[in-house]
Design a protein around this motif. Structure first.
Motif, PDB file in Angstrom:
ATOM      1  N   LYS A 445      39.951  53.862  38.249  1.00  0.00           N
ATOM      2  CA  LYS A 445      39.522  52.746  37.773  1.00  0.00           C
ATOM      3  C   LYS A 445      39.175  52.684  36.116  1.00  0.00           C
ATOM      4  O   LYS A 445      40.025  52.734  35.640  1.00  0.00           O
ATOM      5  CB  LYS A 445      37.656  52.453  38.436  1.00  0.00           C
ATOM      6  CG  LYS A 445      37.898  50.840  37.258  1.00  0.00           C
ATOM      7  CD  LYS A 445      36.673  49.964  37.852  1.00  0.00           C
ATOM      8  CE  LYS A 445      35.877  49.073  37.205  1.00  0.00           C
ATOM      9  NZ  LYS A 445      37.457  48.242  36.987  1.00  0.00           N
ATOM     10  N   ASP A 454      43.906  46.418  34.144  1.00  0.00           N
ATOM     11  CA  ASP A 454      43.513  45.507  34.587  1.00  0.00           C
ATOM     12  C   ASP A 454      42.725  45.963  36.428  1.00  0.00           C
ATOM     13  O   ASP A 454      43.941  45.935  36.972  1.00  0.00           O
ATOM     14  CB  ASP A 454      43.480  44.116  34.290  1.00  0.00           C
ATOM     15  CG  ASP A 454      42.174  43.431  34.705  1.00  0.00           C
ATOM     16  OD1 ASP A 454      42.180  41.913  35.367  1.00  0.00           O
ATOM     17  OD2 ASP A 454      40.797  43.789  35.383  1.00  0.00           O
ATOM     18  N   LYS A 456      41.393  45.875  39.801  1.00  0.00           N
ATOM     19  CA  LYS A 456      39.949  44.946  40.511  1.00  0.00           C
ATOM     20  C   LYS A 456      39.835  46.184  42.266  1.00  0.00           C
ATOM     21  O   LYS A 456      40.642  47.087  42.373  1.00  0.00           O
ATOM     22  CB  LYS A 456      40.061  44.162  41.244  1.00  0.00           C
ATOM     23  CG  LYS A 456      41.543  43.319  40.132  1.00  0.00           C
ATOM     24  CD  LYS A 456      39.615  42.857  38.958  1.00  0.00           C
ATOM     25  CE  LYS A 456      40.126  41.716  37.631  1.00  0.00           C
ATOM     26  NZ  LYS A 456      39.112  41.635  36.971  1.00  0.00           N
ATOM     27  N   GLU A 487      47.324  43.413  36.595  1.00  0.00           N
ATOM     28  CA  GLU A 487      46.156  43.852  37.427  1.00  0.00           C
ATOM     29  C   GLU A 487      46.422  44.579  38.412  1.00  0.00           C
ATOM     30  O   GLU A 487      47.685  44.554  39.062  1.00  0.00           O
ATOM     31  CB  GLU A 487      45.595  42.420  38.041  1.00  0.00           C
ATOM     32  CG  GLU A 487      44.920  42.504  38.812  1.00  0.00           C
ATOM     33  CD  GLU A 487      44.149  40.993  38.973  1.00  0.00           C
ATOM     34  OE1 GLU A 487      44.071  41.148  40.206  1.00  0.00           O
ATOM     35  OE2 GLU A 487      43.721  40.548  38.641  1.00  0.00           O
ATOM     36  N   THR A 489      45.285  45.950  42.259  1.00  0.00           N
ATOM     37  CA  THR A 489      44.135  45.850  42.994  1.00  0.00           C
ATOM     38  C   THR A 489      44.344  47.370  44.082  1.00  0.00           C
ATOM     39  O   THR A 489      45.487  47.430  44.985  1.00  0.00           O
ATOM     40  CB  THR A 489      44.503  44.560  43.768  1.00  0.00           C
ATOM     41  OG1 THR A 489      44.331  43.350  43.112  1.00  0.00           O
ATOM     42  CG2 THR A 489      43.117  44.527  44.556  1.00  0.00           C
TER      43      THR A 489
END
Length: 665
Positions: A445, A454, A456, A487, A489
């Motif tokens: 991260k 970004d 998550k 993003e 994940t």
């Protein structure tokens, strides 16, 4: 310019640009071996093959590596990587003195003295090593986070023994801090550094430099033609003793200045003392401004200065000839000193122009930023220049196939016909993803957010993957993505799944074993007599209700064996009825309608009906009704006479979901 992320000599990773100069670019970098931030000065690519520039760059490295002092920026390493020469310096967190003056002016007098004493201490060390800085100015003095001054940029420093330096080279440096002798083209001395330090002290006290002008030449001329302005005219509160330090350091004649930096520091140290409160204004031993009136005459017969000649020294003329040609008396010879002075002045101005312009050419590099290659080539042709090497680099601000920058940069003056290199944008920088499964999420991260993603986390339990490790990722390995605004994940393990223990008190051993098997826990059972808990039911448990347990954990319970026979009374055989209380703690599970997830917060509810059988109730009668929208625990108590047994039924929306018979039997 080198893009951030480039690694020099497999050791110094460049992080960002700190500054760009005419000779080199300076980067913030990280030393991967010693794990520390450093400043790296890299010789510009277009100057790598310039022997004079390389010599100057190497001279800076040699000059500074032998200077070890807390007020001089340290040199850690000198090297070459892929034909790029660089030197590694101490990274000073803070700002340069120029910015410090702007942000903190007016600066308290004592603080001014403290900073100047640090600078003078560093310069004294350089002078002790016979090294003259030659470019002292606030921009080359750093003020770190603790307020300490550190001198940097010995790029044009010169050892006193370096006889290869020319007078033209000696004029390098900032014109606002240039000594009169350097402005005249003379070799710099230690007193030249003293003069620059006097100008710096002037600026710290007034917030401005003493001489301004429309051009470098006009400013340089003021240094040896005009009197130094009074700092007390700017601020009458400045002690005369402190102004005297400025005046003595900046006298036109180097002989009237301080003999050393340490001598200037000693005088400065007492300048705020009350003992010097009534000190007279400093006046040099001789008029510095007068020295420009003596002009040497170059002649085959004599080298006597014109202004020093007397009429007695003038050449004798034939009286007869003079009488025959009276019109020639006082002719052009009367003006020849002025002519010589004019020629010398023109020569001086020409030399200054060449020195401060760096030998500017007759073509100026246009601003090519944002142009296509074809447009840039046309713009260069119109400026009498040619398109040189074309390279490509990513850019988050410049569109694809448009010019990011040129080398030399826009505004540079070149000779006609010179080539100008350009860098074309390949568009936004794309980042190639790796396979991150098995790596620590916190580390990944931090790394990916640093480049702009970004990031998550979707946490899920796992009996095999340690908590905090990545189990899966939303984008596959090898995919190239623009980091900014994208993003990612990651499925991250939260460790083994846990379950909270219910209360088993009063429950049967069969109920306990069934619950333990369903949740993957290990049961441990022991037995004791009990006067209050019916035989076969649980007296106590360990751990307590509410404890979070993982698969494989052990739960211990104590099962009642009933009343101790040794404690039975003689009347136990009597037919008189005895009553006992048996308790059951039931967890009734909420059943979500089809299409709806289970758990609290659901919109639909369950209608629960409970029937019990004991000495006071019958299974044919409703004992209790209730509405639930989540898992709910209820406690049932059975009053049983000697020899009686109890039972219960739990119905959810008309269907039996829990039951038990032979309670207490």
């Amino acid at each position: 310019m080198i893009e951030p992320g480039y690694i020099l000599s497999e050791r110094y990773k460049l992080l960002k640009t700190l500054g760009e100069g005419g000779m080199a670019n300076v980067y913030l970098a990280h030393d991967l071996i010693l794990d520390r931030d450093v400043a790296v000065k890299v010789l510009r690519l277009d100057l790598q093959n310039d022997p004079d520039t390389k010599r100057r760059f190497q001279r800076e490295a040699m000059a500074t590596t032998e200077l070890v002092h807390p007020n001089i920026v340290s040199i850690y390493d000198v090297g070459e990587s892929n034909d790029q020469q660089y030197l590694v310096m101490e990274y000073v967190r803070g700002s340069d003195l120029k910015k410090y003056i702007v942000e903190h002016f007016p600066i308290p007098y004592q603080r001014v003295v403290d900073i100047m004493e640090q600078i003078l201490a560093g310069i004294q060390v350089a002078h002790d090593h016979n090294i003259i800085h030659r470019d002292l100015k606030p921009q080359n003095i750093m003020i770190d986070e603790n307020g300490n001054a550190k001198i940097t940029d010995f790029g044009i420093a010169v050892a006193l023994s370096d006889n290869s330096m020319t007078q033209t080279n000696s004029l390098l440096g900032s014109v606002h801090y240039l000594s009169p002798e350097q402005a005249r083209g003379s070799m710099p001395t230690k007193q030249s550094d003293i003069y620059a330090l006097g100008i710096i002290l002037f600026e710290m006290l007034t917030g401005t430099v003493p001489f301004e002008g429309d051009s470098a030449v006009s400013i340089a001329l003021k240094h040896f033609q005009e009197e130094m302005p009074s700092v007390r005219d700017f601020d009458p509160r400045i002690p005369q003793a402190l102004e005297n330090v400025v005046l003595k350091a900046t006298t036109k004649d180097p002989a009237n200045r301080y003999t050393s930096a340490s001598a200037m520091a000693a005088d400065l140290k007492t300048s705020l003392s009350s003992a010097r409160a009534h000190e007279a204004k400093f006046v040099p031993d001789s008029n510095d401004l007068d020295e420009t009136k003596i002009v040497p005459v170059v002649s085959s017969q004599t080298a006597t200065p014109v202004a020093a000649r007397s009429e007695a020294q003038a050449p004798q003329t034939d009286a007869k000839a003079t009488k025959a040609k009276p019109k020639r008396k006082g002719g052009w010879k009367k003006w020849w000193p002025a002519i010589v002075l004019g020629v010398l002045l023109v020569g001086l101005i020409t030399m200054l122009i060449l020195a401060f312009s760096g030998g500017k050419g007759d073509a100026t590099v246009p601003d090519l930023t944002g142009m296509s290659q074809t447009q840039a080539e046309s713009a260069l042709e119109a400026a009498n220049l040619e398109l040189g090497n074309v390279t490509k680099a990513s850019s988050n601000t410049v569109a694809k196939n448009k010019v990011i920058r040129s080398n030399p940069a826009s505004g540079a003056n070149l000779k006609s016909g010179r080539k100008v290199a350009i860098v074309l944008s390949t568009g936004k920088k794309r980042y190639t993803l790796k396979d991150y499964t098995g790596e620590k999420y916190s580390t990944v991260k931090k790394k990916l957010e640093k480049v702009g993603f970004d990031v998550k986390a979707d946490r899920k339990s796992s009996d095999t993957v340690p908590a905090g490790e990545i189990m899966d990722q939303s984008e596959p390995e090898g995919k190239r993505l623009v980091a900014k605004g994208t993003e990612l994940t990651f499925t991250v393990s939260s460790g083994p799944k846990t379950v909270k223990l219910p209360s088993f008190l009063g429950q049967s051993e069969n109920y306990f074993n069934t619950w333990m098997t369903a949740h993957g826990l290990t049961p441990q059972v022991s037995q004791e007599y009990s006067d209050t808990v019916a035989s076969g039911n649980i007296i106590s448990q360990n751990p307590d209700q509410g404890t979070a347990m993982s698969k494989g954990d052990t739960v211990s319970v104590v099962i009642s064996k009933g009343v101790d026979p040794a404690k039975s009374s003689a009347s136990s055989s009597s037919s008189e009825a005895q009553t006992q209380t048996v308790t059951r703690n039931l967890t009734i599970s909420y059943q979500a309608p089809s299409g709806e997830s289970s758990g609290s917060g659901s919109s639909a509810s369950n209608q629960i009906t409970i029937y019990i059988q004991d000495s006071k109730h019958s299974l044919s009668d409703v004992f209790k009704t209730m509405t639930i929208s989540s898992d709910t625990t209820v406690q049932l108590q059975f009053q049983l006479n000697n020899g009686d047994t109890g039972a219960y039924r739990v119905m959810n929306n008309g269907q039996v979901v829990q039951s038990e018979d032979n309670i207490g039997g």
